[in-house]
Design a protein around this motif. Structure first.
Motif, mmCIF file in Angstrom:
data_model
loop_
_atom_site.group_PDB
_atom_site.id
_atom_site.type_symbol
_atom_site.label_atom_id
_atom_site.label_comp_id
_atom_site.label_asym_id
_atom_site.label_seq_id
_atom_site.Cartn_x
_atom_site.Cartn_y
_atom_site.Cartn_z
ATOM 1 N N ARG A 185 34.660 61.752 66.702
ATOM 2 C CA ARG A 185 33.690 61.487 67.745
ATOM 3 C C ARG A 185 32.291 61.934 67.321
ATOM 4 O O ARG A 185 32.127 63.051 66.793
ATOM 5 C CB ARG A 185 34.092 62.191 69.039
ATOM 6 N N ASP A 186 31.307 61.054 67.537
ATOM 7 C CA ASP A 186 29.910 61.336 67.212
ATOM 8 C C ASP A 186 29.692 61.604 65.727
ATOM 9 O O ASP A 186 28.677 62.184 65.343
ATOM 10 C CB ASP A 186 29.378 62.518 68.026
ATOM 11 N N ALA A 187 30.628 61.207 64.874
ATOM 12 C CA ALA A 187 30.463 61.396 63.441
ATOM 13 C C ALA A 187 29.503 60.356 62.883
ATOM 14 O O ALA A 187 29.395 59.240 63.395
ATOM 15 C CB ALA A 187 31.810 61.297 62.739
ATOM 16 N N VAL A 188 28.811 60.720 61.828
ATOM 17 C CA VAL A 188 27.866 59.826 61.162
ATOM 18 C C VAL A 188 28.476 59.404 59.837
ATOM 19 O O VAL A 188 28.668 60.224 58.936
ATOM 20 C CB VAL A 188 26.506 60.521 60.949
ATOM 21 N N LEU A 189 28.812 58.110 59.720
ATOM 22 C CA LEU A 189 29.405 57.554 58.510
ATOM 23 C C LEU A 189 28.570 56.386 57.987
ATOM 24 O O LEU A 189 29.085 55.398 57.479
ATOM 25 C CB LEU A 189 30.843 57.089 58.780
ATOM 26 N N THR A 190 27.270 56.493 58.095
ATOM 27 C CA THR A 190 26.390 55.419 57.633
ATOM 28 C C THR A 190 26.474 55.279 56.120
ATOM 29 O O THR A 190 26.403 56.265 55.381
ATOM 30 C CB THR A 190 24.938 55.717 58.034
ATOM 31 N N GLY A 191 26.650 54.047 55.671
ATOM 32 C CA GLY A 191 26.697 53.782 54.245
ATOM 33 C C GLY A 191 27.912 54.351 53.549
ATOM 34 O O GLY A 191 27.932 54.459 52.317
ATOM 35 N N VAL A 192 28.950 54.705 54.294
ATOM 36 C CA VAL A 192 30.136 55.288 53.683
ATOM 37 C C VAL A 192 30.907 54.231 52.893
ATOM 38 O O VAL A 192 30.942 53.059 53.262
ATOM 39 C CB VAL A 192 31.033 55.921 54.770
ATOM 40 N N LEU A 222 36.889 57.256 67.134
ATOM 41 C CA LEU A 222 35.561 56.988 66.583
ATOM 42 C C LEU A 222 34.556 56.719 67.698
ATOM 43 O O LEU A 222 33.605 55.959 67.519
ATOM 44 C CB LEU A 222 35.625 55.794 65.624
ATOM 45 N N THR A 223 34.763 57.334 68.843
ATOM 46 C CA THR A 223 33.850 57.149 69.966
ATOM 47 C C THR A 223 32.444 57.599 69.580
ATOM 48 O O THR A 223 32.248 58.705 69.077
ATOM 49 C CB THR A 223 34.338 57.951 71.184
ATOM 50 N N ARG A 224 31.481 56.725 69.794
ATOM 51 C CA ARG A 224 30.058 56.967 69.504
ATOM 52 C C ARG A 224 29.795 57.262 68.028
ATOM 53 O O ARG A 224 28.760 57.822 67.677
ATOM 54 C CB ARG A 224 29.511 58.115 70.366
ATOM 55 N N ALA A 225 30.723 56.885 67.159
ATOM 56 C CA ALA A 225 30.516 57.096 65.728
ATOM 57 C C ALA A 225 29.521 56.085 65.181
ATOM 58 O O ALA A 225 29.432 54.944 65.656
ATOM 59 C CB ALA A 225 31.836 56.986 64.978
ATOM 60 N N GLU A 269 31.876 47.188 75.947
ATOM 61 C CA GLU A 269 30.668 46.375 75.807
ATOM 62 C C GLU A 269 29.571 47.078 75.019
ATOM 63 O O GLU A 269 28.619 46.446 74.554
ATOM 64 C CB GLU A 269 30.137 45.985 77.195
ATOM 65 N N LYS A 270 29.661 48.376 74.869
ATOM 66 C CA LYS A 270 28.650 49.118 74.109
ATOM 67 C C LYS A 270 28.970 49.191 72.624
ATOM 68 O O LYS A 270 28.166 49.709 71.853
ATOM 69 C CB LYS A 270 28.498 50.532 74.674
ATOM 70 N N THR A 271 30.126 48.708 72.240
ATOM 71 C CA THR A 271 30.471 48.690 70.818
ATOM 72 C C THR A 271 29.623 47.639 70.113
ATOM 73 O O THR A 271 29.594 46.473 70.521
ATOM 74 C CB THR A 271 31.961 48.383 70.625
ATOM 75 N N GLU A 272 28.940 48.050 69.045
ATOM 76 C CA GLU A 272 28.050 47.157 68.307
ATOM 77 C C GLU A 272 28.757 46.689 67.042
ATOM 78 O O GLU A 272 28.978 47.471 66.115
ATOM 79 C CB GLU A 272 26.746 47.871 67.958
ATOM 80 N N TRP A 273 29.119 45.400 67.002
ATOM 81 C CA TRP A 273 29.850 44.833 65.877
ATOM 82 C C TRP A 273 28.883 44.258 64.843
ATOM 83 O O TRP A 273 27.716 44.008 65.140
ATOM 84 C CB TRP A 273 30.793 43.726 66.363
ATOM 85 N N PRO A 274 29.357 44.017 63.622
ATOM 86 C CA PRO A 274 28.505 43.380 62.608
ATOM 87 C C PRO A 274 28.121 41.976 63.046
ATOM 88 O O PRO A 274 28.814 41.323 63.834
ATOM 89 C CB PRO A 274 29.380 43.363 61.351
#
Length: 367
Positions: free
Chosen positions: A258-265, A277-280, A319-324
């Motif tokens: 939760r709230d983890a940052v995995l940008t560019g992983v 992965l809530t709010r990840a 609805e708040k999930t942001e998909w590619p």
């Protein structure tokens, strides 16, 4: 009365008599009595109403010899047991001395001595199962005392940048910490033990193939770390920063992200089944072939992520999930409530660091 005469006098007779001495003397007397008198009764019981043998004395002596041989064998067995017991006590004493010496080496200012203490503890844990739990806790405290930032909170994971001096890999800038993490990562799992490794600042750490099941790593900074093939099953990774981390073939089954940052992983083939992965933040993440079945993606951000070949069976999203861009979320089958992974509710209040009063120095209530 002069005390020097008392000091030079003989010790009282009670000083020379001890419990083992009395026991040995009684055992000897009993054995002697049995050897002298018991053979006659044994021979008479064996004969019953039959006629005594012609050489009665030889028959009695034969029984006496057999009894003495049996007693001698028993004495040999007791001696062997006492010798084995003494060896066990000696080994235990040596292990205790080695354990104490290794603990002392952990606080030595010399890096080589600290490394020797870490690997000595690993050797002791392999040979002594009774010390494995305490050694794991000691090494966890060793790492935490040197790399923990007690003020890290939920917002630190989303802050870009790494602390100064962390541009070099951990194995080069802090070999002792890297060695302690390596030893913890390859230890045999201990049932019911949770490694407390929260709020660690370990960017660019090489933790490939580590086994940190059920470890507590919440709010830690593992930016650009190598976790290839790592086992983080059910690990607490709440609010952890894993930006640009290598998670190829890692196992994060039912982990808390939760709230983890995995940008560019880089997470090709990663096991994210049943993870929260809530709010990840998974922007620009490489998730090719990832297994994400039954994962909770509510309010998660996956903009720019590569989901080619990823398994998304019955994931949870809203609805708040942001998909590619171009991803069709309608193809995902809805999840039945009874199939959702068990995730315990948690708030950040239990992670809060107690504030210290400025005037009297007494800790106040948790923030």
């Amino acid at each position: 009365m002069r005390t020097d005469k008392i000091a030079r006098g003989r010790a009282p007779w009670r000083y020379w008599i001890s419990a083992p001495f009395v026991f040995t003397a009684l055992l000897g007397l009993i054995t002697l009595a049995c050897a002298l008198f018991l053979p006659r009764y044994v021979l008479a019981w064996d004969l019953g109403t039959a006629k005594p043998p012609d050489d009665y004395a030889a028959a009695v002596n034969g029984i006496r010899t057999a009894l003495l041989q049996g007693v001698g064998g028993l004495v040999l067995l007791i001696g062997a047991y006492l010798t084995w017991r003494q060896l066990q006590l000696s080994r235990h004493g040596q292990a205790t001395e080695s354990f104490a010496a290794a603990i002392t080496h952990l606080g030595d200012p010399n890096l080589d001595v600290r490394l020797g203490g870490i690997y000595a503890l690993e050797r002791i844990s392999r040979s002594s199962s009774a010390d494995r739990r305490s050694i794991s806790e000691i090494l966890s405290s060793f790492v935490g005392n040197r790399t923990r930032d007690p003020q890290r909170g939920a917002g630190h994971a989303r802050q870009a940048g790494t602390p100064p001096g962390s541009e070099v890999n951990l194995s080069l800038r802090a070999p002792d910490i890297h060695a302690a993490l390596t030893v913890l990562g390859r230890r045999a799992p201990i049932r019911g033990q949770v490694l407390l490794l929260d709020r660690l600042v370990l960017p660019k750490a090489n933790l490939a193939s580590v086994r940190l099941r059920d470890a507590d790593l919440h709010f830690s900074d593992l930016t650009e770390a190598s976790l290839i093939g790592a086992d983080l099953t059910r690990a607490d990774l709440t609010g952890v920063r894993l930006a640009e981390t290598n998670l190829i073939d890692a196992v994060l089954y039912q982990a808390d992200l939760r709230d983890a940052v995995l940008t560019g992983v880089i997470a090709e083939g990663v096991d994210l089944r049943g993870t929260d992965l809530t709010r990840a933040d998974l922007r620009n993440a490489n998730l090719r072939g990832a297994r994400m079945d039954y994962a909770d993606l509510r309010e998660a951000t996956l903009a720019g992520a590569d989901l080619t070949g990823a398994s998304l069976k019955r994931v949870v999203f809203d609805e708040k999930t942001e998909w590619p861009e171009g991803f069709d979320a309608s193809r995902i089958k809805p999840t039945r409530r009874r199939n959702l992974p068990p995730i315990s509710p948690r708030t950040y209040d239990e992670f809060a660091v107690p504030k210290v009063a400025a005037k009297n120095g007494q800790p106040s209530d948790s923030a």
